[in-house]
Design an enzyme around this catalytic site. Sequence first.
Site, PDB file in Angstrom:
ATOM      1  N   ARG A 217      53.429  27.262  55.212  1.00 46.59           N
ATOM      2  CA  ARG A 217      54.495  27.766  54.350  1.00 46.59           C
ATOM      3  C   ARG A 217      55.816  27.282  54.931  1.00 46.59           C
ATOM      4  O   ARG A 217      55.850  26.700  56.015  1.00 46.59           O
ATOM      5  CB  ARG A 217      54.472  29.293  54.160  1.00 46.59           C
ATOM      6  CG  ARG A 217      53.865  30.136  55.223  1.00 46.59           C
ATOM      7  CD  ARG A 217      54.580  30.117  56.512  1.00 46.59           C
ATOM      8  NE  ARG A 217      55.994  30.405  56.341  1.00 46.59           N
ATOM      9  CZ  ARG A 217      56.945  30.081  57.183  1.00 46.59           C
ATOM     10  NH1 ARG A 217      56.648  29.436  58.304  1.00 46.59           N
ATOM     11  NH2 ARG A 217      58.206  30.377  56.969  1.00 46.59           N
ATOM     12  N   GLY A 218      56.893  27.533  54.195  1.00 51.23           N
ATOM     13  CA  GLY A 218      58.175  26.971  54.576  1.00 51.23           C
ATOM     14  C   GLY A 218      58.391  25.720  53.756  1.00 51.23           C
ATOM     15  O   GLY A 218      57.545  24.811  53.764  1.00 51.23           O
ATOM     16  N   ALA A 219      59.523  25.657  53.060  1.00 52.03           N
ATOM     17  CA  ALA A 219      59.736  24.587  52.079  1.00 52.03           C
ATOM     18  C   ALA A 219      59.536  23.186  52.661  1.00 52.03           C
ATOM     19  O   ALA A 219      58.775  22.389  52.088  1.00 52.03           O
ATOM     20  CB  ALA A 219      61.127  24.743  51.460  1.00 52.03           C
TER      21      ALA A 219
ATOM     22  N   ARG B 224      52.479  25.867  44.500  1.00 52.04           N
ATOM     23  CA  ARG B 224      53.506  26.904  44.598  1.00 52.04           C
ATOM     24  C   ARG B 224      54.721  26.455  43.779  1.00 52.04           C
ATOM     25  O   ARG B 224      55.126  25.295  43.853  1.00 52.04           O
ATOM     26  CB  ARG B 224      53.920  27.170  46.060  1.00 52.04           C
ATOM     27  CG  ARG B 224      52.792  27.865  46.839  1.00 52.04           C
ATOM     28  CD  ARG B 224      53.294  28.469  48.138  1.00 52.04           C
ATOM     29  NE  ARG B 224      54.001  29.714  47.908  1.00 52.04           N
ATOM     30  CZ  ARG B 224      54.645  30.380  48.871  1.00 52.04           C
ATOM     31  NH1 ARG B 224      54.678  29.896  50.097  1.00 52.04           N
ATOM     32  NH2 ARG B 224      55.261  31.519  48.600  1.00 52.04           N
TER      33      ARG B 224
ATOM     34  N   GLN C  36      56.590  37.081  58.083  1.00 51.66           N
ATOM     35  CA  GLN C  36      56.907  35.821  58.778  1.00 51.66           C
ATOM     36  C   GLN C  36      57.871  36.043  59.938  1.00 51.66           C
ATOM     37  O   GLN C  36      57.827  35.314  60.923  1.00 51.66           O
ATOM     38  CB  GLN C  36      57.538  34.817  57.800  1.00 51.66           C
ATOM     39  CG  GLN C  36      56.602  34.282  56.724  1.00 51.66           C
ATOM     40  CD  GLN C  36      56.705  35.088  55.442  1.00 51.66           C
ATOM     41  OE1 GLN C  36      57.006  36.279  55.485  1.00 51.66           O
ATOM     42  NE2 GLN C  36      56.443  34.453  54.324  1.00 51.66           N
TER      43      GLN C  36
ATOM     44  N   ASP D 100      64.436  27.555  49.861  1.00 54.17           N
ATOM     45  CA  ASP D 100      63.356  26.855  49.168  1.00 54.17           C
ATOM     46  C   ASP D 100      63.872  25.981  48.036  1.00 54.17           C
ATOM     47  O   ASP D 100      63.211  25.036  47.618  1.00 54.17           O
ATOM     48  CB  ASP D 100      62.336  27.869  48.635  1.00 54.17           C
ATOM     49  CG  ASP D 100      61.622  28.542  49.789  1.00 54.17           C
ATOM     50  OD1 ASP D 100      62.204  29.478  50.377  1.00 54.17           O
ATOM     51  OD2 ASP D 100      60.509  28.110  50.137  1.00 54.17           O
TER      52      ASP D 100
ATOM     53  N   ASN E 219      65.624  31.734  48.209  1.00 54.04           N
ATOM     54  CA  ASN E 219      64.968  31.817  49.519  1.00 54.04           C
ATOM     55  C   ASN E 219      64.076  33.057  49.506  1.00 54.04           C
ATOM     56  O   ASN E 219      64.043  33.826  48.542  1.00 54.04           O
ATOM     57  CB  ASN E 219      66.014  31.877  50.650  1.00 54.04           C
ATOM     58  CG  ASN E 219      65.379  31.709  52.030  1.00 54.04           C
ATOM     59  OD1 ASN E 219      64.522  30.865  52.222  1.00 54.04           O
ATOM     60  ND2 ASN E 219      65.786  32.530  52.976  1.00 54.04           N
ATOM     61  N   LYS E 220      63.345  33.247  50.575  1.00 50.54           N
ATOM     62  CA  LYS E 220      62.398  34.352  50.707  1.00 50.54           C
ATOM     63  C   LYS E 220      62.985  35.673  50.207  1.00 50.54           C
ATOM     64  O   LYS E 220      64.148  35.970  50.439  1.00 50.54           O
ATOM     65  CB  LYS E 220      62.010  34.480  52.182  1.00 50.54           C
ATOM     66  CG  LYS E 220      61.018  35.570  52.524  1.00 50.54           C
ATOM     67  CD  LYS E 220      59.730  35.521  51.726  1.00 50.54           C
ATOM     68  CE  LYS E 220      59.037  34.181  51.764  1.00 50.54           C
ATOM     69  NZ  LYS E 220      57.996  34.035  50.718  1.00 50.54           N
TER      70      LYS E 220
END
Lengths: 350, 350
Positions: free
Chosen positions: A51-53, A94, A201, A242, A252-253
């Site tokens: 995960r993580g853009a 995603r 996270q 993201d 973002n998250k």
Amino acid sequence: MTTRDTAVKTLRWRNGRLEMIDQRFLPAMFEYVSYESAASVAKGIHSMVVRGAPAIGCAAAYGVALEALRQRGESKETFDRALNEAFEVLAASRPTAVNLFWALKRMRAAWEKIAAQPVGEIADALLAEAHEITAEDLRINMAMGGYGAALLNDGARVLTHCNAGALATAGHGTALGVIRSAVAAGKHISVIADETRPFLQGARLTAWEMVQENIPVTLITDNMAGFMMSRGEIDAVVVGTDRVAANGDVANKIGTYMVAVLAHRHGIPFYVACPLSTIDLNIADGSAIPIEERAAEEVLGFRDYQWAAKGVKVRNPSFDVTPAELVTGLITEKGVVLHPNRENIAALFR
Amino acid sequence: MTTRDTAVKTLRWRNGRLEMIDQRFLPAMFEYVSYESAASVAKGIHSMVVRGAPAIGCAAAYGVALEALRQRGESKETFDRALNEAFEVLAASRPTAVNLFWALKRMRAAWEKIAAQPVGEIADALLAEAHEITAEDLRINMAMGGYGAALLNDGARVLTHCNAGALATAGHGTALGVIRSAVAAGKHISVIADETRPFLQGARLTAWEMVQENIPVTLITDNMAGFMMSRGEIDAVVVGTDRVAANGDVANKIGTYMVAVLAHRHGIPFYVACPLSTIDLNIADGSAIPIEERAAEEVLGFRDYQWAAKGVKVRNPSFDVTPAELVTGLITEKGVVLHPNRENIAALFR
């Protein structure tokens, strides 16, 4: 420069396969999972093994390359069909992070340039392109780190949300890259990490990365950031992203927006570490960014431990949008864009 | 009026003992724990077998009564010493909720009024006073519910934080009492419950209470409230409180301040259900309210499941302070105080 950026290899290429750290089980278990096809990489992205853009972008690029290598013995027609399917399944993994689509677009361009050549040569070229995307991500993070580090004072207490660290990228990290670079430059930085429900996270990944490198880190639940700010215990906020819209709105998250609103109220600078690959000029503003909603189970508990009352409904948006007006600056590999807007963002691409 | 308020008995008196639902294990386990001394009740409060400011007040009152009954065979001197110790140990159990101190003060006044009488009579009188404090809490919650219900429109989607429900009181609840009364009045109300890390009162207790009564309830993680508000999916916020200062500053469960800041930004009314026993006129403003910090383990995971990275430091403030300027109204048993300030709060006590 520091060698810290090579400490954690989120993705690595070994014996013709992609290996990724299974981030669902960190830090309790540290384990690489091996991938041989585009479909399996897509599943790994969807289930958040990776995960993580930026890391998702690298993984998708390798997913295309893996499929090309897998089909290298096939006819051109079969190869082309399989590769087109690979692009489709990866694009569907995603929806929010634009780096995924950016990396796929770049892989497709690399393919189209040599589409007439034998499939074996195409496969080799696509693997080389995936390697280059990954190497470039690390270089970009180091550059962003340098620009961002200059924004942090010696002694700064920096809040971050989610994990925009080495684990979210090809190495060094975006938001944590800024912190790593500031520490490498001799500044004393301490990190306050939001735990970042539901996937945790912050508690699992950001805390782990910082502990590994002896950077002081304090864990809080997501609902404590306001308290810490009201007590004057936060000097700056640095987060990843993201997708950034053409006007500077930042996806973002989930929870990032709340942190931004609070930082604004308390006059605390709010920075977004943002490689250019994360900026989507095709999206006019944040309202058009697709927001992924994930499964209810994530909110009802954590992994197999379900603590919520039976029968309750759930919402689980995985991202939110912070309007540009709340962003003090975008930290990019081309420098810091203060008070981002349509004009100064467009200028980055000229 | 509804009979709903008797569905959950957080505290009950049975066979000369206090029984309390063990809220640490709800909803997975529904179990009453039995108490026979002040020290054991204090431990139950500290470990959060019982929580919620009004319920803590009732528990403390019963704690004094239990100790008096336990010492009823002793000499006056022994009785007095034991009872004074009971007051001390109970006062030290949790620092933030003022209802605890309010209830103890009331029990002490009841004692002092008849201090010259035989210990047996004192014990009986103290038990009667504890019963009365508890019965009164329920009456107050019903009254607050009536006033608060008038503030909610038919169809309102109401966000609440933590659990200010029947489980936090002698019955009906403060914030959830407002919702119960609105539903009883025929309004269609749906509840959005913040899960409320680290103790998860929202996911476990608020969701459970609402599901039991078929009131629609949607669970979110604490960091999703901003997203929901930005999408226009919240019409009002109603929360409880542990202590209100003379100027209207509100201490409540950690995270409440963040919700208030966001509600303010989005023009959403932010109401605090607040019995008069929760208002502390001795505290000029929120900065003087003591904020309990609890054990690190609560933030590192949940119960025995510890997911955070080893070696990380932790902050765990259990409450925060919402400044009066962000409070649309205090809902009390004497009516609603809009835009609370020193003057209109003082007027409640005249």
